[in-house]
Design an enzyme around this catalytic site. Structure first.
Site, PDB file in Angstrom:
ATOM      1  N   GLU A 190       5.907  25.168  59.553  1.00 18.46           N
ATOM      2  CA  GLU A 190       7.317  24.995  59.909  1.00 18.46           C
ATOM      3  C   GLU A 190       8.062  26.283  59.550  1.00 18.46           C
ATOM      4  O   GLU A 190       8.000  26.736  58.403  1.00 18.46           O
ATOM      5  CB  GLU A 190       7.920  23.800  59.182  1.00 18.46           C
ATOM      6  CG  GLU A 190       7.521  22.460  59.778  1.00 18.46           C
ATOM      7  CD  GLU A 190       8.189  21.290  59.071  1.00 18.46           C
ATOM      8  OE1 GLU A 190       8.559  20.305  59.736  1.00 18.46           O
ATOM      9  OE2 GLU A 190       8.345  21.370  57.824  1.00 18.46           O
ATOM     10  N   SER A 208       9.002  22.505  50.611  1.00 17.37           N
ATOM     11  CA  SER A 208       8.758  21.491  51.650  1.00 17.37           C
ATOM     12  C   SER A 208      10.003  20.640  51.901  1.00 17.37           C
ATOM     13  O   SER A 208      10.034  19.865  52.841  1.00 17.37           O
ATOM     14  CB  SER A 208       7.607  20.600  51.222  1.00 17.37           C
ATOM     15  OG  SER A 208       7.921  20.008  49.990  1.00 17.37           O
TER      16      SER A 208
END
Ligand code: T1G
Length: 713
Positions: free
Chosen positions: A455, A422
Site C-alpha cells: 500500500e 499499518s
C-alpha cells in the site's frame, strides 16, 4: 536483386525480400491479436500464400514484441458472426503448403505463440520469451496450443514421457520461458543475436518447400499421468476449473486426430471464457494494469530514481523489507541501534537465502550477492546519502515521530522518507519533519519478501513526485502497488476491521472460531479470520483497537477477553485456537477458548443460536464490500479494482471470485444493500450502508470497471 513492395502501415503489413514474404504484426503496445489484427494478418498471409512468386513466408512482430496473444478485451464481448480470430490465422497457416518461419523478438504469448507453433520453424532473439499464460486468465489456449505443445515437446523430449510432463507444466503454470530454456525444450529452433528477420528470410530460403506440421506428430499421453495431473490441481470450484479442462484438452492430443482435438479444445475454451473464474481473472488482469494510473497527476511528473535505500529497524518486518530491495537490485542498509536486533536481522537474511539454496530455488552465488546487498549499520550517519528510507519500528506515534525527526536531520534533503506503519496517520508522522512533501506510507505485508501487496499511502502534503516515485518503486520491487489515502487502516486493514468485527459478533451469537474459519476457507480463502488473528497476534489487534478512532456503536470484546487471558495467538500457542509444539502453525479447536467465548456471551446476555455457513459468508464479506464502498466514496481508494487487488494479494481473497468488489457484482449490489438494511434493523447500527453502496444499489448498478458478459457457473 532485392525487390521491396511496401504496403501502408496497418495492423499487419508485408514486404517481399527475394521471393520471401515478410509479414509484420503491428498493434502497439503488445501486438495483441485482436479480431481486427487477426483479420489483417490473415489477409496478408492469404495474399502471400496465393502469390506464386512467393517461395516462403516469415511472420514477425513490430516494436520488440512478437505478440502478447489474443486481445483479452475481445473476450468481454460476443463476436459478430464471421469475425476473424487467431484460430482462423492458425487454420490458414496449418493449411498452407509454403514454408513458414516465425521470427520472434520479444514476448510470444498465448495466441502469439500458437501462431508461431503453426509455423514450420521458430527462431528468436535471446531476449525473447515464449509462453501459454491462458491459465492465468482462467482459460486454456484456444488456437491449437493444447494440441501442438504436447506433440512438439513429447516428440523433442520422448524419454520417460518427459515432454508430456513439460507440456503439462508449461501450460498449467502459464509461466513464460526465456529463449534459451525454450530452445532447450525444443519450442525454439534457433537463438539469433542481431537481426532475427534477416536470419528468418535466409532460413526460409534454405528450407523453402519443407513442411514440419506439428499437428501430424503422433504422441501418447499415458492415462496414469493424466490422473496424476488431475490430482495435482485444485478442485474445479477452488480455482481449478480451467486446469482440469486443460488436462482434458491435452488428453485429446493423444487420443484424437488433430482436427478432432482442436474441436475439443475450442469447445472447452468457449465454455471457460464465459465462466465466472475467467471473468474474475480477466478483471484482475486489467485491474493490476490500472493500479499505476493515478488520476489528477500529470504524465509529466516523473518518478525520482531510487538507487539506494535504508530500512530503519532490524526486526522481522524491517529485514524482510530490506530483502525486497536487495532482490530488486537496490543496495540497502538496515539501521538499528540495538546490536542484538542487528544480529537477529543478519541471521534472518542468511537463513532465508540458505533455505532458498537448499530448496534449489536459488544459486549459491545469487544468495551471496543478495546477502552482500543487505548491510547492517547502527549509526544514522551511515545512511545519510541514501535516496529513500523505510521506517519499520515499533507501532507507536511517539516513537515514529522521534525517529522521523532524527532521519530528517540526518538524511540528505531530497531523500524520501517512508513509514511502514499499518494504521497510523502519515500526515502526523510527516509533521515531525521539514519535508512533509517527501513523506509517504509504504505499507508492506508480512512476510514482506513473500507478500505481493504494497500500500502506497499519500498524505495531504505528499507531493505528486513522491507519489509517482512510490508507485514506480512498487513496480520495481515487483509488488502490487495500491495507492491509498491517509485514513485509519488505509484500504486493506480498514476493510479487514469490519470483516473481523462481523466474524467476532458471529461468535457472540453462537458460532465457534472453527465454524467461522471453516466457512471462510470453504469459500476459498487460505485461512479464516481467527487463524489469521492468531497469526498476526491478538495483542497486535488489541493495541490497534486501542488506537483506533472510537466508533459510535458497540464492538465485541471477545478478543479483549482472550488478550486478558494472555492468549495472543501462535506466539503464545493459544488464541482463538491452540497450537501444538510439533506444529506451531496449524490451528486446533480449543475448548478453553470456546469456554471464554461462552462466558462472554453470558456476560453480555446473548443466548447462542444456530448460525449457517451462508450467514457467516454473507456477514463477513458484505461487511468487507460495504467498507470497500465507503473507502471509494471518501476517495481513500481510487477504484474497486484496487481494493480487489489489495484483498487478493494481501489477504488471500480467492482470485477465482475476483476480489470483494468484483464478487459483490456477481452477487448483486442491490441484494447486498437490501440485506445490510435488514441487518441494520436486526443486528444494530454498526450495519450502516455506505453512501456509495446505496447509490449503486438504487441504480441497480455494479462496482465493475469493465463490462463483463453474463458469466456462467
Ligand atoms: N490483450 C489486451 N491488452 C493487453 C494484452 C492482451 N493480451 N496484453 C497486454 N495488454 C495491454 C495491457 O492491458 C496494457 O494496457 C498494455 O497492453 C501494456 O501491458 C487464443 C485465448 C505482454 C508481458 O495472457 O502478460 O491468447 O494499461 O502493462 O509489463 O489461446 O502485458 O497500457 O492500457 O502488462 O510490458 C494470452 C498478457 C491472451 C499475455 C507485456 N496472453 N499480457 O507486459 O506491459 S489469451 C496473455 C502480458 C490468448 C489464445 C488465447 C503482459 C506482457 P494499458 P503491460 P508489460
Amino acid at each position: 536483386m532485392l525487390e521491396t513492395e511496401a504496403r501502408p502501415a496497418s495492423l499487419a503489413s508485408s514486404e517481399t525480400r527475394d521471393g520471401i514474404a515478410v509479414i509484420t504484426i503491428a498493434n502497439p503496445p503488445v501486438n495483441a491479436l485482436s479480431f481486427k489484427t487477426s483479420a489483417a494478418l490473415l489477409a496478408e498471409f492469404e495474399a502471400a500464400d496465393a502469390d506464386p512468386a512467393i517461395k516462403a513466408i516469415v511472420i514477425t512482430g513490430a516494436n520488440g514484441f512478437f505478440s502478447g496473444g489474443a486481445d483479452i478485451n475481445d473476450f468481454l464481448s460476443v463476436p459478430e458472426p464471421g469475425t476473424k480470430t487467431v484460430r482462423d490465422v492458425v487454420a490458414a497457416l496449418e493449411k498452407s503448403n509454403k514454408t513458414i518461419v516465425a521470427a520472434i523478438d520479444g514476448p510470444a504469448l498465448g495466441g502469439g505463440l500458437e501462431t508461431a507453433l503453426a509455423c514450420d520453424y521458430r527462431i528468436a532473439t535471446s531476449k525473447s520469451k515464449v509462453g501459454l499464460p491462458e491459465i492465468l486468465l482462467g482459460i486454456i489456449p484456444g488456437a491449437g496450443g493444447t494440441q501442438r505443445i504436447p506433440r512438439l515437446l513429447a516428440t523433442k523430449n520422448p524419454l520417460n514421457y518427459g515432454g508430456i510432463q513439460m507440456a503439462l507444466q508449461f501450460m498449467l503454470q502459464g509461466k513464460p520461458k526465456d529463449a534459451i530454456p525454450a530452445k532447450g525444450m525444443g519450442i525454439l529452433d534457433e537463438i539469433v543475436e542481431g537481426d532475427v528477420v534477416a536470419r528468418a528470410v535466409e532460413l526460409a530460403k534454405e528450407k523453402a518447400g519443407t513442411k514440419l506440421r506439428i499437428s501430424q506428430y503422433k504422441i501418447l499421453v499415458p492415462p496414469p499421468l493424466v490422473a496424476l495431473a488431475h490430482g495435482m490441481v485444485p478442485p474445479e470450484d477452488k480455482g481449478g476449473y480451467a486446469a482440469h479442462k486443460l488436462i482434458d484438452a491435452m488428453e485429446a492430443a493423444s487420443d484424437l486426430e488433430y482436427k478432432f482435438g482442436i474441436a475439443r479444445e475450442a469447445r472447452l475454451f468457449d465454455e471457460l471464457v464465459r465462466s465466472a473464474p475467467a471473468q474474475a481473472a480477466m478483471h484482475i488482469f486489467f485491474a493490476e494494469r490500472e493500479l499505476g494510473k493515478v488520476p489528477g497527476i500529470s504524465a509529466d511528473v516523473k518518478p525520482k530514481e531510487i538507487a539506494s535505500a535504508a530500512v530503519l529497524g532490524a526486526g522481522t518486518m524491517g529485514t524482510g523489507i530490506a530483502m525486497v530491495f536487495a532482490s530488486a537490485g537496490i543496495p540497502v542498509k538496515v539501521i538499528d541501534v540495538n546490536a542484538e536486533a542487528v544480529e537477529r536481522g543478519k541471521k534472518q537474511v542468511a537463513d532465508t537465502y540458505a533455505s532458498q539454496v537448499k530448496k534449489g530455488r536459488m544459486k549459491p552465488e545469487k544468495a551471496q550477492a543478495l546477502t552482500d546487498a543487505v548491510t547492517f549499520v547502527t549509526d544514522y550517519n551511515d545512511i545519510k546519502d541514501v535516496d529513500l528510507v523505510v521506517e519499520a519500528v515499533f507501532e507507536s506515534m511517539a516513537v515514529k515521530k522521534e525517529v522521523f525527526a532524527k532521519l530528517d536531520a540526518t538524511v540528505k534533503k531530497d531523500a524520501i522518507l517512508a513509514s511502514n506503519t499499518s494504521t497510523l496517520d502519515i500526515a502526523e508522522i510527516a509533521s515531525a519533519t521539514s519535508r512533509p512533501d517527501k513523506v509517504l506510507g509504504l505499507h508492506f505485508f508480512a512476510p514482506a519478501n513473500i507478500m505481493q501487496l504494497l500500500e502506497v499511502v499519500r498524505a495531504k502534503d505528499t507531493s505528486d513526485e513522491t507519489v509517482v516515485t512510490g508507485m514506480s518503486l512498487a513496480k520495481k520491487l515487483k509488488k502490487k502497488g495500491v495507492l491509498s489515502g491517509n485514513a485509519f487502516g488505509f484500504i486493506g486493514n480498514r476493510m479487514l476491521f469490519d470483516y473481523i468485527r462481523e466474524a467476532t459478533f458471529l461468535l457472540e451469537e453462537g458460532a465457534t472460531p472453527k465454524q467461522v474459519d471453516d466457512a471462510i476457507k470453504n469459500f476459498g480463502f487460505p485461512m479464516g479470520p481467527f487463524a489469521m488473528s492468531d497469526l498476526s497476534g491478538i495483542d497486535v489487534f488489541y493495541k490497534i483497537s486501542q488506537e483506533a478512532p472510537k466508533q459510535p456503536y458497540r464492538s465485541s470484546e471477545i478478543a479483549h477477553r482472550l488478550y486478558e487471558a494472555g492468549r495472543y495467538g501462535q506466539k503464545t500457542m493459544s488464541g482463538f485456537f491452540k497450537y501444538s509444539e510439533e506444529d506451531k502453525r496449524t490451528p486446533i479447536e480449543d475448548p478453553v477458548a470456546n469456554e471464554i467465548i461462552a462466558k462472554e456471551r453470558e456476560r453480555i446476555g446473548v443466548k447462542p443460536r444456530t448460525i449457517t455457513d451462508e450467514e457467516i459468508i454473507n456477514r463477513c464479506l458484505f461487511a468487507l464490500v460495504n467498507q470497500g464502498a465507503e473507502l471509494l466514496g471518501t476517495g481513500v481508494a481510487l477504484r474497486p479494482g484496487d481494493e480487489d487487488i489489495a484483498w487478493i494479494f494481501g489477504y488471500g481473497f480467492p482470485w477465482f471470485e475476483g476480489g470483494p468488489m468484483h464478487w459483490a457484482d456477481t452477487v448483486g449490489v442491490k441484494k447486498i444493500y437490501d440485506q445490510i438494511l435488514a441487518w441494520q434493523k436486526d443486528l444494530g447500527p454498526h450495519w450502516q450502508p455506505a453512501p456509495r453502496l446505496k447509490e449503486i444499489a438504487e441504480k441497480n448498478g455494479t462496482f465493475g470497471f469493465r463490462p463483463t458478459i453474463g458469466a456462467t457457473n
